[in-house]
Structure formats: structure tokens, C-alpha cells
Design a protein around this motif. Sequence first.
Motif, mmCIF file in Angstrom:
data_model
loop_
_atom_site.group_PDB
_atom_site.id
_atom_site.type_symbol
_atom_site.label_atom_id
_atom_site.label_comp_id
_atom_site.label_asym_id
_atom_site.label_seq_id
_atom_site.Cartn_x
_atom_site.Cartn_y
_atom_site.Cartn_z
ATOM 1 N N VAL A 494 -12.769 0.807 39.011
ATOM 2 C CA VAL A 494 -13.613 0.907 37.819
ATOM 3 C C VAL A 494 -13.049 1.983 36.894
ATOM 4 O O VAL A 494 -12.313 2.866 37.310
ATOM 5 C CB VAL A 494 -15.072 1.257 38.183
ATOM 6 C CG1 VAL A 494 -15.678 0.171 39.040
ATOM 7 C CG2 VAL A 494 -15.163 2.600 38.879
ATOM 8 N N VAL A 495 -13.453 1.891 35.625
ATOM 9 C CA VAL A 495 -13.073 2.902 34.637
ATOM 10 C C VAL A 495 -14.092 4.027 34.693
ATOM 11 O O VAL A 495 -15.294 3.783 34.680
ATOM 12 C CB VAL A 495 -13.026 2.296 33.231
ATOM 13 C CG1 VAL A 495 -12.717 3.370 32.192
ATOM 14 C CG2 VAL A 495 -11.993 1.174 33.170
ATOM 15 N N ILE A 496 -13.620 5.266 34.804
ATOM 16 C CA ILE A 496 -14.545 6.396 34.791
ATOM 17 C C ILE A 496 -14.212 7.298 33.613
ATOM 18 O O ILE A 496 -13.294 7.038 32.839
ATOM 19 C CB ILE A 496 -14.505 7.185 36.115
ATOM 20 C CG1 ILE A 496 -13.207 8.005 36.245
ATOM 21 C CG2 ILE A 496 -14.656 6.273 37.297
ATOM 22 C CD1 ILE A 496 -13.274 9.033 37.337
ATOM 23 N N ASP A 497 -14.963 8.399 33.497
ATOM 24 C CA ASP A 497 -14.860 9.270 32.329
ATOM 25 C C ASP A 497 -14.055 10.529 32.642
ATOM 26 O O ASP A 497 -14.443 11.637 32.279
ATOM 27 C CB ASP A 497 -16.271 9.644 31.863
ATOM 28 C CG ASP A 497 -17.125 8.419 31.610
ATOM 29 O OD1 ASP A 497 -16.882 7.735 30.610
ATOM 30 O OD2 ASP A 497 -18.020 8.139 32.433
ATOM 31 N N ARG A 583 -24.577 4.211 25.236
ATOM 32 C CA ARG A 583 -25.644 5.219 25.210
ATOM 33 C C ARG A 583 -25.848 5.836 26.586
ATOM 34 O O ARG A 583 -26.078 7.057 26.695
ATOM 35 C CB ARG A 583 -26.937 4.552 24.728
ATOM 36 C CG ARG A 583 -28.108 5.507 24.591
ATOM 37 C CD ARG A 583 -27.895 6.486 23.452
ATOM 38 N NE ARG A 583 -29.040 7.380 23.321
ATOM 39 C CZ ARG A 583 -29.165 8.524 24.000
ATOM 40 N NH1 ARG A 583 -28.202 8.923 24.826
ATOM 41 N NH2 ARG A 583 -30.225 9.276 23.827
ATOM 42 N N VAL A 584 -25.747 5.036 27.640
ATOM 43 C CA VAL A 584 -25.941 5.549 28.996
ATOM 44 C C VAL A 584 -24.824 6.519 29.372
ATOM 45 O O VAL A 584 -25.066 7.553 30.013
ATOM 46 C CB VAL A 584 -26.025 4.384 29.999
ATOM 47 C CG1 VAL A 584 -25.826 4.874 31.424
ATOM 48 C CG2 VAL A 584 -27.369 3.686 29.884
ATOM 49 N N ARG A 585 -23.595 6.221 28.981
ATOM 50 C CA ARG A 585 -22.484 7.135 29.281
ATOM 51 C C ARG A 585 -22.692 8.481 28.597
ATOM 52 O O ARG A 585 -22.455 9.540 29.201
ATOM 53 C CB ARG A 585 -21.151 6.500 28.851
ATOM 54 C CG ARG A 585 -20.741 5.320 29.707
ATOM 55 C CD ARG A 585 -19.272 4.976 29.480
ATOM 56 N NE ARG A 585 -19.021 4.489 28.133
ATOM 57 C CZ ARG A 585 -19.084 3.212 27.775
ATOM 58 N NH1 ARG A 585 -19.407 2.294 28.674
ATOM 59 N NH2 ARG A 585 -18.831 2.839 26.537
ATOM 60 N N ASP A 586 -23.131 8.442 27.347
ATOM 61 C CA ASP A 586 -23.394 9.704 26.643
ATOM 62 C C ASP A 586 -24.534 10.465 27.317
ATOM 63 O O ASP A 586 -24.481 11.699 27.453
ATOM 64 C CB ASP A 586 -23.751 9.424 25.179
ATOM 65 C CG ASP A 586 -22.572 8.872 24.394
ATOM 66 O OD1 ASP A 586 -21.425 9.074 24.830
ATOM 67 O OD2 ASP A 586 -22.809 8.215 23.358
ATOM 68 N N TRP A 587 -25.565 9.761 27.713
ATOM 69 C CA TRP A 587 -26.727 10.383 28.374
ATOM 70 C C TRP A 587 -26.318 11.069 29.669
ATOM 71 O O TRP A 587 -26.723 12.211 29.938
ATOM 72 C CB TRP A 587 -27.763 9.293 28.643
ATOM 73 C CG TRP A 587 -28.852 9.660 29.606
ATOM 74 C CD1 TRP A 587 -30.008 10.319 29.329
ATOM 75 C CD2 TRP A 587 -28.896 9.351 31.000
ATOM 76 N NE1 TRP A 587 -30.780 10.453 30.460
ATOM 77 C CE2 TRP A 587 -30.109 9.858 31.505
ATOM 78 C CE3 TRP A 587 -28.033 8.699 31.877
ATOM 79 C CZ2 TRP A 587 -30.473 9.743 32.852
ATOM 80 C CZ3 TRP A 587 -28.379 8.568 33.208
ATOM 81 C CH2 TRP A 587 -29.594 9.095 33.680
ATOM 82 N N PHE A 588 -25.496 10.404 30.469
ATOM 83 C CA PHE A 588 -25.167 10.944 31.790
ATOM 84 C C PHE A 588 -24.309 12.193 31.697
ATOM 85 O O PHE A 588 -24.404 13.088 32.556
ATOM 86 C CB PHE A 588 -24.442 9.874 32.617
ATOM 87 C CG PHE A 588 -24.284 10.249 34.059
ATOM 88 C CD1 PHE A 588 -25.365 10.220 34.927
ATOM 89 C CD2 PHE A 588 -23.049 10.644 34.560
ATOM 90 C CE1 PHE A 588 -25.230 10.574 36.260
ATOM 91 C CE2 PHE A 588 -22.896 10.992 35.896
ATOM 92 C CZ PHE A 588 -23.992 10.957 36.749
#
Length: 711
Positions: A494-497, A583-588
Motif C-alpha cells: 500500500v501507499v503510505i505517507d 480529507r481522512v489523510r489530512d485528519w489522521f
Amino acid sequence: MPQKPSYTIRSLQEAAAPFFEKRYAQACFALVILYSAVFVGIPFFEHNNLFSYDMAGMYFSSWYTSNYLFPSPIGWNPFFFFGFPQSQFYSPLYPYIVSALSLFLPTEAAFKTVLMGAVMLTPLSFYYFTRSFGFARNTSATIMALMFALLFSFPYGNFGSNIHSTFGAGFVAQALAVPFFFFYFGALKRRIHGGGILLPSVLLSLVVLSHALTAVAALLIPAAFIISDRNRKTLWYIGRHIFTVFLLTAFWVIPGVAKIGYAVVSQIGTFENNAALFAAAVALAALALLKNGGLHGQDNTATPADFRPGRSSDDSPGQPRQPSAGRSIATAGQGLPMPARNICVFVFLVLLLGFSLAGDMLRLPIHFYRFTMLVYLMAPFVFFSFWKKDSNSVHVAGFLLTLVALGTVYGLHPEGYSTLNAIPRLQNDLGSSTRTLVDAPPQREGNPHELQEMFALRERAPGVVGVFSESSLNSRFAFDVERELEPSSLDWGVVIDSDRISAMPDNGRSLIPAQLERLGISHVLTSSAPLAGWQAVEERAATTGPLGGEKYDYTLYKANDTSIVEALEFPPKTVQAEKWDERVRDWFLSEEVGRNVLVEGKAPEYGKSINAKARIISKSPSWDRMSVQVDAEEPVPVLIKISHFPNWRAYSDGTELRIYRASPYFMLVYAKGEFELRYEHTWSDMIGYALSAMGAIMCTALWLRGRKQGR
């Protein structure tokens, strides 16, 4: 003085002729079987603990299926990535066979038996495949031996199907699919003109249920027959055959396709030298067509009579056998030369390599490198398709080449790479409703996945990170937390941040406490220093490290008192579906993770209820049924920290409650009092099972009719 006997090449050939006529093929079989048993089977059974690389994940899946799901092949698994559908997106056959054998054997022994059974069947499938294309017995035995040697010839090639990737990288599902693949290719060749569809359909179904990527390659085989034969009878046969396969596999295929939006699919790895191999395949196919005079749509396939027992022309050099019934294997295909009879194999290689090349350019979410070995294994087959002169000397050369290849194998480790044979039982019970993050970066354990999978299995305690990351949309956020704890942590599938995390102050570690609570992670097993506020529960809960390297003691910490269900004291924030992922990625990865919860779609109005509490009052071992008590006077938002999936339903007093998707990919309901969460069949599950039942009935009828007709 007695005269010394003179030996000539001709006299030696004549003396060896009886051996080649009766014993050569047996010698080839003895070689591959004994080599597999002595150099692979014995060390594997004696020393491998099954916790090496991806093998650890398949072993855990087999153990979980056996202990929690069997006789069902598919169901909910709460142990990793906050829950995911076990075997919904990964082919279910390997863990299911192991589960069936586990009724009579320990799961570990059953797992090893299935894998070694696949390894032993593989060379037999090579032989069946080559015989099906008109090669004589000794030629087929030589090709089989060379194909077997190729399995051991790529010590650093972790592309699946080869022995090093099976026991090194742990690609055991593909190892199971390979013999079915070659049995299928041969069976389709034998039956496509004048035979039944039952055997090829069952074999292709086994490929599909064993390994999805091998199934993609296998589906190009009937396409190759259609292109090479170009007649209506072939098209009609293939249509009936594919329809039968669809019915038999519908219980897995239809739900998997219907729910694919809940999986993470991406392209991993590359097919090396794909363009060059594609050009070579096109050239070989063109050469075969020139020898055949083009595609004329004639019957270039052997009939069942071609495979009756007996010698064929090259089994006894100089004395061709005249068949008394049907045609000999060597003359199958109406007298066509060998390249013409095998044209569908060349077409298959062109299709497979062309598809891989185009798919790689288009960045299709397929692991194209997994096709590599299927192409390499065809090399001996292609060589003997063009080699006109067939003699015992060629077989001797092939046999000796096999011996040299097998005698120089290196880097083979069927005993595995795990350094952690066992971990001590915890003195403190974690409880059945907790999650434990195993923080084990690659430089601090024997191999990736080792400690994560073993801890969850031995303690029967849900973890966070496992092998099948593509099965859950939440896997990204599990890897994000690992990367914040340890920048060298691995991520796969998977792609992660990672870039965004590395750019944050202190690698984003300040977010970890809030993230753990929001994700329902209450414990952390780590060899690193604890974060502020963590309480040591048990020291030396595990000790491991790289092979031959430093060992690390792992301590179990309690990080917080979070629960799997939580009554929110604030209204969740609404986010539109089209903006959800971003939006979920920014939130986390912001302070907002500790203050808010996002919900998809318009949620009910909610007045703050300070004293609302939620707790689990009962649940099944696999967490597929759960009763929750909500202490509140009016419906309140209850965050369920389990992966959102279409099979979930919630009920309160017989009334179905709406399940909202909540951040990151969890569930949220509005409830008070007691409600029940159930993992139920969806429409795609029901349709799939119904069609597979129809397929099983149809195949049983075909089998009974075949027996009645004496086939």
C-alpha cells in the motif's frame, strides 16, 4: 592373447538402448522426486517454523481459517489492520486445504504437507504438460527435468513459482497454483477437440482459487487456443468451459469483484526484460507459423487416442512404433511439424508478455513480476519444439545439464529465516477486546512479519500490522503509526505517507498517543524506549533479532485505556464521499485526530451527552457478532473501531440501524441501550454461493454421464 573388445559410439548406443527404452523416464522421475525430498522436504519439515516472510501470513491465515472459520472458506478476521475479510481478496484454497487436513493433523504439519505436496506435483505436471503436446516419453522426461532445474536456478529471483521465492519469500499460494496451471494447460490441449470440459474446468477453477495472479495468466491459455485454432468448435468449447469455471468459482469471484473497492490494489515490482522477452516470443511464434504455413484453423491437437500407453517413435531410436489404434504421440496433429502442433504455446507467451508489457506501461494494479517464472519455464519446451533431431545423446545432455544445475544450487533455505522459535506466554491476560501494536522494525527481528504474526497467533491477541495489507483500507494508517515510531519500518502493498511524516517535527511522534486511542490500540510491544505515559506490563515478552545479529528484548506496554467501541461526547464532522480519502489523510496526520471524528454523509443532529458510555457485553471469537451496551438517554454517536465493510449490519430491538463510515475507515452508529453488530452475507455472497452450487451440480452430472459412457 584374447582380443580387447572395441567400443564404438554405435555399439554404446545399442547397449544403452534398452535402458532408454524402459528406464530413462523413470530415472528422471527418481531424480526430481529424491532431490525434492532430500534437499527441500527434510530440512523444511525438520527446521522451518513457518514464520519466514510472507509464509508467516499464509500460516496465520491457515491457522485462523482452521480455528475460527472452517468449514466456511471466507469470513471476518479481527487480528490485523483493524479487521479484514479473510480470503475475500486473496485466493482461499491453500488455507482451506490446510484447514481440512488439520482435522487429522496439527496445523503446522498440515501446512507443510500441502506445500511439499505442491512441490512434488510440480514436475509431474511438467511431464503431463509436455506429453499432452505430442512429445514422446523420453523427450517429455528430459523437458521435465530441465524445467525442474529452472525452479532452482534463480537464487535472488523472488518472483514467485521458483523454489527460492517459495521458501525464501514465502510465496506458497503461487507454489500451489503452478502444478494446477500446467495440468490445466495439458488437459485443455488433450480435450479441446473431442473431449469433455469437466477436467479442464476443474483444474482452471483450482488455479483461480489457489492464486489470483497465476489465474490471470491461465485465462490467457484458452485465448491462445482460440487464436491458434480459429474455428467455431473451439470457440464453442472454450465458451462452455469458461462458463463452467465461472460457476465453480462464483462463490469467491463475484463477492470479490463486488467489494473490490474495499481493497487496496496497486502495482508492485516489475517484470525484468519484459520487452526483450516479448520480442523473442513474437519471433518464435512467427517462426512456428512459417513452418506451419500460417494459421489455417485446422485441428492441430492430439486426440485421446494419442496418449494410450506404449512406446512412441523416439523411445527406441531407429525403430519407430507403428500404432495399431489411433495416432502415436509423435505424429499427433495430422502430421504437422512440432512447432505447428505447439503454436498455441507460442501464442500464449506472446499474449502473456504483451499483456505484462502493456499493463506495466498503463500502471495496471497487477504484480506482473509474478508471471516471470511461467515464461522461463517454457524455455526447454520451446527448444525441443524446434529441435528436429531427437536421440538418446540429447537426453543424456539434458540429464547431465540438470545434474549440473541442481548440483550448483546455492542460497536455498527450506529451513526458513526465522530466529524466533517461540515466545513466552504472557503472565498478564491482555483481554479479548484489546489491540496490540507490535513495533518490530526489520533490523530488530529475524525477518519481516515474524514477531507480528507469531505474537498474535500464540497469544490469540489481535494485533495491528500483518501480511495481507491489501485487504483493508485501514492498512495505510497502521503503517503510518509504525513509521512515526520507527522511520526504518517497512511498508508493503500500500501507499503510505512516509514523505509527509518525515517532514513533520520529530517524525510526527507527538501525534501517536491520540492516534492510538482513535485506532483502538491499547498496548504496544516494542524494544524501543516507551513514550511518556506508557506503563510497562511485562518485560522480556519476546527476544529476537536478525540472523547472526544482536538480539533485542521486547517489553509490553499499556499505552491507554481505549476501547473498541466509544460513545463520542461531540458530534462528528460531516465529509462528502468524493473528498473522503484526501480529507481522512489530512485528519489522521494532524492534531485534529485527537479532537474530531469524520463521518461520511449527513449525520443526525446530536445534542452533547456528557455521561454517555459504550461497552462490549458479548462477542463471538471472530468478532463477527457483537453486542454493545450504550448507556445514554437518547441515541448518541458510537464509534466502532472495526474496519467498515458492506457485510456489517447493526440492529436495535429488531430495527436495522444505519452504519456510517467514520474516520479513518471505521463504523459509526447512532444508538442507545443495547444493539447488535453482525457480519452477514450480502447479495453478492448469496448469488456467488448459489451459482457455485449450480456449478457443482452440473459438474457432478457431467462426471456421472462420463462414467456411464465409459470415458
